[in-house]
Motif scaffolding. Sequence first.
Motif, PDB file in Angstrom:
ATOM      1  N   VAL A   1      50.327 -27.589 -39.638  1.00 52.89           N
ATOM      2  CA  VAL A   1      50.832 -27.044 -40.901  1.00 52.89           C
ATOM      3  C   VAL A   1      52.354 -27.128 -40.912  1.00 52.89           C
ATOM      4  O   VAL A   1      53.012 -26.811 -39.915  1.00 52.89           O
ATOM      5  CB  VAL A   1      50.386 -25.576 -41.087  1.00 52.89           C
ATOM      6  CG1 VAL A   1      51.037 -24.965 -42.322  1.00 52.89           C
ATOM      7  CG2 VAL A   1      48.870 -25.485 -41.192  1.00 52.89           C
ATOM      8  N   LEU A   2      52.907 -27.551 -42.047  1.00 49.10           N
ATOM      9  CA  LEU A   2      54.351 -27.570 -42.265  1.00 49.10           C
ATOM     10  C   LEU A   2      54.685 -26.567 -43.356  1.00 49.10           C
ATOM     11  O   LEU A   2      54.060 -26.572 -44.424  1.00 49.10           O
ATOM     12  CB  LEU A   2      54.812 -28.969 -42.690  1.00 49.10           C
ATOM     13  CG  LEU A   2      56.255 -29.102 -43.206  1.00 49.10           C
ATOM     14  CD1 LEU A   2      57.265 -28.761 -42.110  1.00 49.10           C
ATOM     15  CD2 LEU A   2      56.506 -30.512 -43.762  1.00 49.10           C
ATOM     16  N   ILE A   3      55.645 -25.697 -43.094  1.00 51.19           N
ATOM     17  CA  ILE A   3      56.117 -24.724 -44.084  1.00 51.19           C
ATOM     18  C   ILE A   3      57.544 -25.100 -44.472  1.00 51.19           C
ATOM     19  O   ILE A   3      58.384 -25.353 -43.601  1.00 51.19           O
ATOM     20  CB  ILE A   3      56.081 -23.294 -43.509  1.00 51.19           C
ATOM     21  CG1 ILE A   3      54.640 -22.911 -43.133  1.00 51.19           C
ATOM     22  CG2 ILE A   3      56.650 -22.289 -44.509  1.00 51.19           C
ATOM     23  CD1 ILE A   3      54.539 -21.671 -42.269  1.00 51.19           C
ATOM     24  N   VAL A   4      57.811 -25.148 -45.770  1.00 45.77           N
ATOM     25  CA  VAL A   4      59.137 -25.532 -46.259  1.00 45.77           C
ATOM     26  C   VAL A   4      59.884 -24.294 -46.741  1.00 45.77           C
ATOM     27  O   VAL A   4      59.450 -23.611 -47.665  1.00 45.77           O
ATOM     28  CB  VAL A   4      59.030 -26.566 -47.400  1.00 45.77           C
ATOM     29  CG1 VAL A   4      60.425 -26.886 -47.960  1.00 45.77           C
ATOM     30  CG2 VAL A   4      58.354 -27.834 -46.899  1.00 45.77           C
ATOM     31  N   GLY A   5      61.009 -23.989 -46.065  1.00 50.67           N
ATOM     32  CA  GLY A   5      61.821 -22.847 -46.437  1.00 50.67           C
ATOM     33  C   GLY A   5      62.498 -22.249 -45.224  1.00 50.67           C
ATOM     34  O   GLY A   5      62.287 -22.689 -44.090  1.00 50.67           O
ATOM     35  N   SER A   6      63.306 -21.204 -45.450  1.00 49.11           N
ATOM     36  CA  SER A   6      64.107 -20.680 -44.343  1.00 49.11           C
ATOM     37  C   SER A   6      64.314 -19.175 -44.397  1.00 49.11           C
ATOM     38  O   SER A   6      65.141 -18.640 -43.666  1.00 49.11           O
ATOM     39  CB  SER A   6      65.481 -21.362 -44.342  1.00 49.11           C
ATOM     40  OG  SER A   6      66.155 -21.113 -45.573  1.00 49.11           O
ATOM     41  N   GLY A   7      63.570 -18.475 -45.247  1.00 52.24           N
ATOM     42  CA  GLY A   7      63.834 -17.052 -45.432  1.00 52.24           C
ATOM     43  C   GLY A   7      62.765 -16.133 -44.874  1.00 52.24           C
ATOM     44  O   GLY A   7      61.849 -16.554 -44.157  1.00 52.24           O
ATOM     45  N   GLY A   8      62.887 -14.862 -45.233  1.00 49.59           N
ATOM     46  CA  GLY A   8      61.920 -13.874 -44.796  1.00 49.59           C
ATOM     47  C   GLY A   8      60.532 -14.152 -45.330  1.00 49.59           C
ATOM     48  O   GLY A   8      59.525 -13.886 -44.651  1.00 49.59           O
ATOM     49  N   ARG A   9      60.447 -14.668 -46.540  1.00 48.78           N
ATOM     50  CA  ARG A   9      59.149 -15.036 -47.118  1.00 48.78           C
ATOM     51  C   ARG A   9      58.473 -16.090 -46.256  1.00 48.78           C
ATOM     52  O   ARG A   9      57.280 -15.983 -45.931  1.00 48.78           O
ATOM     53  CB  ARG A   9      59.371 -15.568 -48.538  1.00 48.78           C
ATOM     54  CG  ARG A   9      58.178 -16.319 -49.119  1.00 48.78           C
ATOM     55  CD  ARG A   9      58.523 -16.901 -50.484  1.00 48.78           C
ATOM     56  NE  ARG A   9      59.778 -17.615 -50.449  1.00 48.78           N
ATOM     57  CZ  ARG A   9      60.757 -17.439 -51.348  1.00 48.78           C
ATOM     58  NH1 ARG A   9      60.613 -16.593 -52.332  1.00 48.78           N
ATOM     59  NH2 ARG A   9      61.876 -18.131 -51.253  1.00 48.78           N
ATOM     60  N   GLU A  10      59.230 -17.118 -45.870  1.00 50.29           N
ATOM     61  CA  GLU A  10      58.651 -18.183 -45.057  1.00 50.29           C
ATOM     62  C   GLU A  10      58.254 -17.684 -43.664  1.00 50.29           C
ATOM     63  O   GLU A  10      57.273 -18.141 -43.095  1.00 50.29           O
ATOM     64  CB  GLU A  10      59.621 -19.359 -44.947  1.00 50.29           C
ATOM     65  CG  GLU A  10      59.737 -20.157 -46.244  1.00 50.29           C
ATOM     66  CD  GLU A  10      60.540 -19.460 -47.323  1.00 50.29           C
ATOM     67  OE1 GLU A  10      60.198 -19.616 -48.518  1.00 50.29           O
ATOM     68  OE2 GLU A  10      61.509 -18.737 -46.998  1.00 50.29           O
ATOM     69  N   HIS A  11      59.007 -16.727 -43.129  1.00 50.17           N
ATOM     70  CA  HIS A  11      58.638 -16.133 -41.842  1.00 50.17           C
ATOM     71  C   HIS A  11      57.312 -15.388 -41.984  1.00 50.17           C
ATOM     72  O   HIS A  11      56.442 -15.488 -41.107  1.00 50.17           O
ATOM     73  CB  HIS A  11      59.733 -15.192 -41.350  1.00 50.17           C
ATOM     74  CG  HIS A  11      59.583 -14.809 -39.908  1.00 50.17           C
ATOM     75  ND1 HIS A  11      60.506 -14.029 -39.241  1.00 50.17           N
ATOM     76  CD2 HIS A  11      58.611 -15.073 -38.994  1.00 50.17           C
ATOM     77  CE1 HIS A  11      60.122 -13.846 -37.983  1.00 50.17           C
ATOM     78  NE2 HIS A  11      58.967 -14.466 -37.816  1.00 50.17           N
ATOM     79  N   ALA A  12      57.149 -14.651 -43.080  1.00 51.29           N
ATOM     80  CA  ALA A  12      55.898 -13.928 -43.318  1.00 51.29           C
ATOM     81  C   ALA A  12      54.730 -14.902 -43.490  1.00 51.29           C
ATOM     82  O   ALA A  12      53.626 -14.663 -42.984  1.00 51.29           O
ATOM     83  CB  ALA A  12      56.029 -13.033 -44.551  1.00 51.29           C
TER      84      ALA A  12
END
Length: 423
Positions: A3-14
């Motif tokens: 899985v690849l997640i695109v982003g860098s914030g708290g939302r993406e960490h969650a």
Amino acid sequence: MKVLIVGSGGREHAIAWSVSRSRRVDKIYCAPGNGGIREIAECVDIGAMEFDKLADFACENKIDLTIIGMDDPLVGGIVDVFEERGLKVFGPRKNAAIIEGSKSFSKDLMKKYGIPTARYETFDSPEEALIYLENAQFPIVLKADGLALGKGVLICQNLQEAEAGVATLMLDKQFGDAGNTIVIEEFMTGREVSVLCFCDGTHIAPMTSAQDHKRAKDGDQGLNTGGMGTFSPSPFYTEDIQKICEEQIYQPTMDAMKAEGRDFIGILFVGLMLTEDGPKVLEYNARFGDPEAQVVLPRMKNDIITVMEACIDGRLGEIELEFEDNAAVCVVLASDGYPEHYEKGKPITFMKDFSAEEGYYVFHAGTKQTDEGIVTNGGRVLGITAKGDTLQKARENAYKATEWVSFENKYMRNDIGKAIDEI
């Protein structure tokens, strides 16, 4: 699966934390990620707006599913790029993400299909906006039409503030091209509630409710931010209100987008105002809320990968969402001066481990890994989330956990979830 997640914030960490709980996932990548995400995913040095590079990476590394966390790439059309390459991706296409990318589009959609929202007018000219405001009723709300990191909303108490607001948005371009067009709408009063929904283009499945705190300072004072904290569920969002929202807002929004040839597949964030006349839509977003994701996802029992794949395959109707019978509160630790001027590069000290098994979580937002350790790298630095049997207990636990972290210029609101004490 990979899985690849695109982003860098708290939302993406969650999101990454939630994905890591799936037994189906063997490897998680995050582009570009942050200092906390790297503990559960391999961070990749590719920006969220570098669509072709991200698609190349997904192809080369045989990524099975890419999850787009951020609004900018969604509105920019990253899903279309991935689909053209034959890649499985979770998020709305460009023609559907416009529901967040343009306030005037979403307001016009609601007017056309009878979805309850505030009365409004749209302006491309600052001169015409100023003429309209001369006879307006105050307080009134000014919104930048485009994306503005959740900050392009001004609540004006009088004509002088409104005129200054028009100048800020349309002349000074404080939010860039997002202010080329503005929406001026009536000020609604009531309780605010955020509801995140999984969508497959036809079906919509609302998650548990949450309430965000946008203003920078205690007592809902100060400037709008990306969010200073949140709690879930909202005690003001009753079963009766949910039923009204499902019948008058959620499904009608899905149907409206389909009728416009803009099938919405992904996460629809519905910001609600519970007015005396019933629930009305404040805004739509085309992705998980931040920090709403930090209190909603830890309470979700479902395998997030299974639900996302059902959305992509048009099988969401087969899924029943389940959430724990408890509560969660997230307090954002920010850099003092946010959302205007703040310093970065301050070392962060964690005095105690956060244990998900015990109901404590630390979601990194603006952090960076250096040779000296993790340092601050943004306005919102960390989201401290805690669960409890009740909202009051979750709030007590969250504020206790904020004491386990220290960094220079650490700032937080001290009244996140205080509204629950009024019940």
